[in-house]
Design a protein around this motif. Structure first.
Motif, PDB file in Angstrom:
ATOM      1  N   PHE A 532       0.832  -1.194   0.000  1.00 35.55           N
ATOM      2  CA  PHE A 532       0.000   0.000   0.000  1.00 35.55           C
ATOM      3  C   PHE A 532       0.872   1.251   0.000  1.00 35.55           C
ATOM      4  CE2 PHE A 532      -2.593  -3.420   1.438  1.00 35.55           C
ATOM      5  CZ  PHE A 532      -3.838  -3.169   0.900  1.00 35.55           C
ATOM      6  N   MET A 533       0.367   2.285  -0.670  1.00 34.54           N
ATOM      7  CA  MET A 533       1.100   3.538  -0.823  1.00 34.54           C
ATOM      8  C   MET A 533       0.376   4.648  -0.081  1.00 34.54           C
ATOM      9  SD  MET A 533       3.343   2.665  -3.218  1.00 34.54           S
ATOM     10  CE  MET A 533       3.486   1.311  -4.377  1.00 34.54           C
ATOM     11  N   GLU A 534       1.123   5.728   0.178  1.00 36.99           N
ATOM     12  CA  GLU A 534       0.506   6.934   0.714  1.00 36.99           C
ATOM     13  C   GLU A 534       1.256   8.129   0.148  1.00 36.99           C
ATOM     14  OE1 GLU A 534       0.938   6.790   4.962  1.00 36.99           O
ATOM     15  OE2 GLU A 534       3.124   6.712   4.863  1.00 36.99           O
ATOM     16  N   PHE A 535       0.739   9.309   0.434  1.00 34.84           N
ATOM     17  CA  PHE A 535       1.408  10.526  -0.014  1.00 34.84           C
ATOM     18  C   PHE A 535       2.089  11.209   1.158  1.00 34.84           C
ATOM     19  CE2 PHE A 535      -2.317  10.323  -3.021  1.00 34.84           C
ATOM     20  CZ  PHE A 535      -1.575  10.037  -4.147  1.00 34.84           C
ATOM     21  N   LYS A 536       3.216  11.853   0.854  1.00 31.13           N
ATOM     22  CA  LYS A 536       3.848  12.766   1.800  1.00 31.13           C
ATOM     23  C   LYS A 536       3.758  14.154   1.168  1.00 31.13           C
ATOM     24  CE  LYS A 536       6.962  14.310   4.883  1.00 31.13           C
ATOM     25  NZ  LYS A 536       6.177  15.555   5.016  1.00 31.13           N
ATOM     26  N   THR A 537       3.133  15.088   1.876  1.00 29.85           N
ATOM     27  CA  THR A 537       3.050  16.456   1.353  1.00 29.85           C
ATOM     28  C   THR A 537       4.416  17.122   1.498  1.00 29.85           C
ATOM     29  OG1 THR A 537       0.697  16.692   1.819  1.00 29.85           O
ATOM     30  CG2 THR A 537       1.968  18.718   1.667  1.00 29.85           C
ATOM     31  N   ILE A 538       4.954  17.646   0.391  1.00 30.20           N
ATOM     32  CA  ILE A 538       6.312  18.219   0.443  1.00 30.20           C
ATOM     33  C   ILE A 538       6.341  19.717   0.155  1.00 30.20           C
ATOM     34  CG2 ILE A 538       7.501  16.032  -0.034  1.00 30.20           C
ATOM     35  CD1 ILE A 538       7.849  17.041  -2.946  1.00 30.20           C
ATOM     36  N   SER A 539       5.169  20.376   0.113  1.00 29.44           N
ATOM     37  CA  SER A 539       5.144  21.850   0.049  1.00 29.44           C
ATOM     38  C   SER A 539       4.874  22.343   1.459  1.00 29.44           C
ATOM     39  CB  SER A 539       4.012  22.344  -0.849  1.00 29.44           C
ATOM     40  OG  SER A 539       4.037  21.709  -2.087  1.00 29.44           O
ATOM     41  N   PHE A 540       5.535  23.433   1.834  1.00 31.22           N
ATOM     42  CA  PHE A 540       5.399  23.916   3.215  1.00 31.22           C
ATOM     43  C   PHE A 540       5.003  25.378   3.243  1.00 31.22           C
ATOM     44  CE2 PHE A 540       8.665  20.584   3.085  1.00 31.22           C
ATOM     45  CZ  PHE A 540       7.955  19.602   3.763  1.00 31.22           C
ATOM     46  N   CYS A 541       3.768  25.617   3.601  1.00 27.16           N
ATOM     47  CA  CYS A 541       3.269  26.989   3.698  1.00 27.16           C
ATOM     48  C   CYS A 541       1.925  26.922   4.403  1.00 27.16           C
ATOM     49  CB  CYS A 541       3.111  27.578   2.290  1.00 27.16           C
ATOM     50  SG  CYS A 541       2.469  29.260   2.300  1.00 27.16           S
ATOM     51  N   PRO A 542       1.641  27.830   5.338  1.00 22.40           N
ATOM     52  CA  PRO A 542       0.362  27.716   6.054  1.00 22.40           C
ATOM     53  C   PRO A 542      -0.843  27.854   5.124  1.00 22.40           C
ATOM     54  CG  PRO A 542       1.541  29.744   6.663  1.00 22.40           C
ATOM     55  CD  PRO A 542       2.473  28.918   5.865  1.00 22.40           C
ATOM     56  N   ILE A 543      -1.907  27.144   5.480  1.00 21.03           N
ATOM     57  CA  ILE A 543      -3.203  27.290   4.807  1.00 21.03           C
ATOM     58  C   ILE A 543      -4.003  28.264   5.682  1.00 21.03           C
ATOM     59  CG2 ILE A 543      -5.326  26.061   4.192  1.00 21.03           C
ATOM     60  CD1 ILE A 543      -3.450  23.550   3.797  1.00 21.03           C
ATOM     61  N   ASP A 544      -4.566  29.287   5.065  1.00 23.08           N
ATOM     62  CA  ASP A 544      -5.088  30.420   5.847  1.00 23.08           C
ATOM     63  C   ASP A 544      -6.232  30.018   6.795  1.00 23.08           C
ATOM     64  OD1 ASP A 544      -5.797  32.947   6.790  1.00 23.08           O
ATOM     65  OD2 ASP A 544      -5.231  33.887   4.880  1.00 23.08           O
ATOM     66  N   LEU A 545      -5.951  30.051   8.104  1.00 22.13           N
ATOM     67  CA  LEU A 545      -6.948  29.632   9.097  1.00 22.13           C
ATOM     68  C   LEU A 545      -8.152  30.574   9.121  1.00 22.13           C
ATOM     69  CD1 LEU A 545      -4.542  28.650  12.032  1.00 22.13           C
ATOM     70  CD2 LEU A 545      -5.810  27.098  10.538  1.00 22.13           C
ATOM     71  N   GLU A 546      -7.957  31.822   8.671  1.00 18.96           N
ATOM     72  CA  GLU A 546      -9.077  32.782   8.699  1.00 18.96           C
ATOM     73  C   GLU A 546     -10.188  32.394   7.729  1.00 18.96           C
ATOM     74  OE1 GLU A 546      -8.560  34.766  11.142  1.00 18.96           O
ATOM     75  OE2 GLU A 546      -6.508  33.989  11.219  1.00 18.96           O
ATOM     76  N   GLY A 547      -9.857  31.522   6.762  1.00 23.73           N
ATOM     77  CA  GLY A 547     -10.877  31.127   5.779  1.00 23.73           C
ATOM     78  C   GLY A 547     -11.706  29.936   6.219  1.00 23.73           C
ATOM     79  N   ILE A 548     -11.315  29.306   7.314  1.00 27.31           N
ATOM     80  CA  ILE A 548     -11.897  28.004   7.659  1.00 27.31           C
ATOM     81  C   ILE A 548     -13.106  28.123   8.580  1.00 27.31           C
ATOM     82  CG2 ILE A 548     -11.434  25.812   8.842  1.00 27.31           C
ATOM     83  CD1 ILE A 548      -8.501  26.132   7.952  1.00 27.31           C
ATOM     84  N   LYS A 549     -14.154  27.381   8.236  1.00 27.50           N
ATOM     85  CA  LYS A 549     -15.316  27.223   9.117  1.00 27.50           C
ATOM     86  C   LYS A 549     -15.113  25.874   9.822  1.00 27.50           C
ATOM     87  CE  LYS A 549     -20.306  27.455   8.753  1.00 27.50           C
ATOM     88  NZ  LYS A 549     -21.457  27.637   7.852  1.00 27.50           N
ATOM     89  N   ALA A 550     -14.565  25.945  11.022  1.00 25.29           N
ATOM     90  CA  ALA A 550     -14.072  24.735  11.681  1.00 25.29           C
ATOM     91  C   ALA A 550     -15.156  23.680  11.874  1.00 25.29           C
ATOM     92  CB  ALA A 550     -13.432  25.100  13.014  1.00 25.29           C
ATOM     93  N   SER A 551     -16.398  24.119  12.024  1.00 27.63           N
ATOM     94  CA  SER A 551     -17.481  23.150  12.277  1.00 27.63           C
ATOM     95  C   SER A 551     -17.701  22.210  11.093  1.00 27.63           C
ATOM     96  CB  SER A 551     -18.775  23.896  12.584  1.00 27.63           C
ATOM     97  OG  SER A 551     -19.159  24.669  11.462  1.00 27.63           O
ATOM     98  N   MET A 552     -17.215  22.597   9.913  1.00 25.61           N
ATOM     99  CA  MET A 552     -17.394  21.743   8.734  1.00 25.61           C
ATOM    100  C   MET A 552     -16.320  20.660   8.628  1.00 25.61           C
ATOM    101  SD  MET A 552     -18.391  24.600   5.861  1.00 25.61           S
ATOM    102  CE  MET A 552     -18.219  23.478   4.471  1.00 25.61           C
ATOM    103  N   LEU A 553     -15.297  20.742   9.452  1.00 25.40           N
ATOM    104  CA  LEU A 553     -14.211  19.756   9.380  1.00 25.40           C
ATOM    105  C   LEU A 553     -14.460  18.593  10.345  1.00 25.40           C
ATOM    106  CD1 LEU A 553     -11.025  22.043   9.284  1.00 25.40           C
ATOM    107  CD2 LEU A 553     -12.229  21.003   7.348  1.00 25.40           C
TER     108      LEU A 553
END
Lengths: 591, 591
Positions: A532-553
């Motif tokens: 079985f395979m998986e991905f490793k994310t290799i880009s590093f930069c924050p994803i803007d928390l101000e855009g997130i509606k946490a209740s949907m996660l």
């Protein structure tokens, strides 16, 4: 010259050649995606500047076919011309070949420039047209005489891409190719695709903006190889260096005569990557072995040194991104920032990084509704001024000696509507769905693509493009053969491949959101049921928390985001000053 | 006759024909999946009884290629013979053609019976073998003279499948085909696949157990049609009935001579469904249009009357299943129930239902570790006695005048281990993942398949088969062209298609779990982004709550299960007595 005038003259030439239609694609003689100015006949003739599109001119009609990335842009750019837009892959929209089959009559002839069509596309088209009694004919480049101020074919110098970056010598790469040629009982290999040639010979150049390739063909024999190139571009040191491995530079225009001289032998080539003009110059006594270019798969799987280099390169790129986003958020309330000035500022941060050469593609810096155009490029007319509200989408990347990057962040500049927040969070759910994927050895990008689309499809939303593409190593930012897409694709995702993860939501006239990282394929585990395979994310930069509606996660999605942000901080903070560190800590806080 | 002896005689014949290899697939002359006894050469020669597998005999080697459903069974059945098992689609296992390419030498010849290979498979194989200088030759049926007591080709009577069940008249279906022939400028259509012929002409028969098809070929001209069939099978009334629509019955063996007489015309056929012997009888002056059989897609999309009938048929089938499961759970502690006696009991419940004809395939009734063999069929030796513990997997279905069913339940007979419960719950998560899918118009079964596999892959588990297949309407239980599978497939899922949802976990020597329902594709909504589809589950039978570890289910998964169980109770309870109703209420309680 007006579009109308160009088309009128073209129609005159068509009549002289007894053609009922002429097709102008966006390719060059090497089936490149991005091409030098010399090759931009379709853009010059139609006015449509997107990177992909095919113009079909008949004696009384003109149509342009393009894909979902460019629907909005093409509509605007074609407005006022006689050229009708055909939206590719939409229900009930014919392909241009189907359209030709329905619009022309038995006995009619369609003309093309054989250099800018691959063997496969020529043969597919020919088969369909022939069914209807329509002929497809290679007639040469009818635009050339009309286009008076056509730019020349590029003349930039080439350079040696050292093994300490590339990870493998040209000799070792040639050995791999020749081993495979022997298995196929082939004596020659014809290579036409620019990134394959650059990869194989560890050479780079500057012929196409953002793509460090070299305009060339290559012929590989079992004990020598030729690179067909404008010899003025080759420094004497490189001539000597490559001669060590029996590689000789020949004149770019001598490829067809040298091919013509090969008789009763076997030649391998990739029918998707070799143009039909070249193909027709091969003697009929020659046996052709048609295969996906060996180099295409070999270069897709990054070697350990490349992966090691990439890790450093991605860190540097992340540092530039973080400095840019901090600057942007600080300054947007103060000063006059535009899409174009922001683009320049971002480039200046990348320029500060070691080994940076140039952007890996034209930065897409799009404010608010401009971002609904997936591949928008700001110009003087469209150049929007940023305000402390809404989203600013920035899709950019760099060419470094130690790798190529491609990253998109949608940055919150101020107040958002509820719908904007929901869409941003949905895109994040899509992004995480793919980033967290686990899959059995053998799965392809079209098997996996739905893991990104699922959260959107459940709400009746889709994006009209693939979810991700391979990325070259100091090469083209779009590199095959792997790809995340609904379109069937038989390329298995293998450890060492890298591929972008870039779902989005594009609402015309409202906003565009995309969150893009690059993924590395790696093995996860082997059980009684397989590997079985998986991905490793290799880009590093924050994803803007101000855009997130946490209740949907979901809990798992929050965990993924928190772990990702923790890693972003760890990787980037050593290269930041205290103020930047403090800011990044905030941007990567747990939610 | 021993396997060894059969192979020895075959090798003698091979030498006489100057063959270095002979291939025996599991097909008949109509590329059927399930075949009449007459066609079971591969089974007769090898001893392997699975429905799919290819035997390759060389002068000093014998190999059998089969797929994941049959790995365990084939290993057992081939034990002691010289025949080696090749596990198809596993990493590093060559296809039989690749194996032949590597094992034979330039100048060698491989022989086949042209009736049992499709044009496509012949041409694919020929291309690969020719590359190595190996010839592929149609030499006829070498088994026929060895197989002394070979059964005869079936002689069962055919019957008229009335429009009130089929929903569309043969005239209307022929009109659709002829419209398409005209578009393709074809004057004839050759149809060889038995289910396509049965569907097109609304005829059914009893030539193959469980498959109500009729051994026949068909030739459709623009104003008449021939059905090539053993005329003894056709009642006089049917001769008259079909003559109304200019359909004539011809002798089964006259197809090649009638085809040979067609000159300078255009014939359409499906290269995947037409055998190469027939193909070679077509005159070289004839233009061949190769297309997926039109009937294949037309019959895959069920019409409204078929869907209405199916709903009733599935209700009846659910009633039989519920009565069976209740009986089983009541009786397993008391008496001596075996896999075979349980199968008979289940069939007796189906026989009580209106319009029932026969099982739609050999029931898989497998206790405990027997269920790890995906397509296990109990015989006198293996026939396990059921005890009040562990799982009993029952995969079964019925042929009814108003439809075909296919359903699997894994029934809890008593105490389970923690691992068994976890596996059962994982399979349920897989099942729900697919049942709840929402997808954009255009998506195929290989785009969607991962939604079932995801919960398993995350835990390093996989099942070695597709996730689901189309189902005929009083026709083959496996019907194309749509399919849930990782294998690339270009067939879009369209409203009206039905397809099974049957993920599973199979642990050799331990247990096998599968939960299977049938899904109907339907439109969900159309938004600015396109038209989205969803599935409606149309099989009705409780999923055993005793097997579920509720803590492993998400809220959404529990909701799906509760809603499904509510519908099961609503649909089935009107046909049950009070005791059965009470029992079903318990089995479908909310969790």
């Amino acid at each position: 010259m007006q579009i109308r005038e160009k088309i009128d003259i073209l129609r005159k030439h068509m009549k002289e050649n007894n053609l009922k239609a002429y097709i102008i694609p966006s390719s060059d003689a090497h089936q490149s995606e991005y091409v030098a100015e010399y090759w931009k006949s379709r853009q010059w003739t139609s006015g449509f500047t997107g990177s992909a599109g095919t113009l079909v001119i008949t004696l009384d009609y003109a149509g342009l076919w393009t894909d979902g990335r460019y629907f909005i842009q093409a509509e605007r750019q074609l407005e006022g011309s006689e050229i009708k837009l055909f939206k590719m892959a939409q229900p009930k929209v014919p392909t241009y070949t189907e359209w030709l089959c329905n619009s022309l009559s038995k006995g009619d002839t369609v003309g093309i420039d054989g250099r800018v069509f691959s063997i496969s596309s020529f043969e597919d088209m020919e088969k369909q047209l022939n069914k209807k009694g329509i002929e497809l004919k290679v007639v040469g480049d009818l635009i050339d005489t009309i286009w008076k101020d056509r730019p020349s074919i590029p003349k930039e110098k080439i350079f040696d891409h050292l093994v300490k970056y590339a990870g493998k010598s040209r000799k070792d790469k040639l050995d791999d190719i020749r081993k495979n040629m022997k298995i196929n009982e082939a004596e020659y290999y014809v290579l036409s695709s620019l990134d394959d040639i650059a990869w194989l010979f560890n050479i780079r150049g500057n012929d196409v903006p953002n793509n460090p390739v070299v305009t060339s063909y290559a012929l590989i024999a079992l004990d020598y190889a030729y690179i067909f190139i404008d010899k003025d571009k080759v420094p004497e040191s490189m001539v000597k260096e490559l001669a060590i491995d029996s590689i000789e530079f020949k004149d770019y225009n001598s490829i067809d005569s040298i091919l013509k001289d090969l008789k009763s032998t076997t030649i391998m080539l990739d029918p998707d990557k070799t143009n039909v003009w070249l193909y027709k110059s091969i003697d009929t006594s020659v046996k052709i072995v048609r295969e996906l270019n060996l180099t295409t798969k070999l270069k897709a799987v990054k070697n350990e040194i490349e992966i090691h280099n990439l890790n450093k390169c991605q860190q540097k790129d992340g540092v530039a991104m973080v400095k840019f986003i901090k600057w942007l958020k600080d300054e947007v309330t103060n000063g006059k920032i535009t899409e174009i000035s922001a683009t320049e500022k971002l480039e200046s941060f990348r320029k500060e990084q070691e080994f940076f050469i140039e952007p890996s593609f034209d930065t897409i810096a799009a404010y608010k509704e401009n971002a609904a155009m997936m591949h928008y490029k700001a110009n003087e007319n469209s150049n929007a001024e940023l305000k402390p509200e809404g989203f600013f989408l920035v899709d950019s990347g760099g060419q470094y000696l130690d790798g190529t990057t491609d990253i998109t962040r949608t940055i919150v500049l101020g107040k958002l509507t509820e719908k904007e927040k929901e869409d941003f969070t949905l895109v994040l759910k899509s992004h995480i769905g793919l980033a967290k994927a686990v899959f059995l050895e053998g799965a392809t990008g079209s098997n996996i693509d739905i893991l990104a689309r699922r959260p959107l499809w459940e709400r009746g939303i889709d994006y009209k493009c693939g979810t991700g593409h391979g990325v070259g190593f100091l090469l083209n930012v779009h590199e095959g053969p792997q790809r995340f897409s609904q379109v069937p694709n038989t390329i298995k995702l293998e450890p060492g491949m890298i591929i972008t993860n870039e779902p989005g939501i594009y609402r015309e006239g409202e906003h565009g959101i995309r969150t893009e990282n690059t993924l590395l394929v790696k093995e996860k585990e082997t059980t009684e049921f397989g590997t079985f395979m998986e991905f490793k994310t290799i880009s590093f930069c924050p994803i803007d928390l101000e855009g997130i509606k946490a209740s949907m996660l979901t809990l798992e999605e929050k965990q993924w985001l928190n772990e990702y942000h923790k890693e972003v901080y760890q990787k980037l903070s050593p290269y930041l000053n205290d103020e930047e560190k403090h800011w990044l800590k905030q941007q990567t806080r747990e939610i």
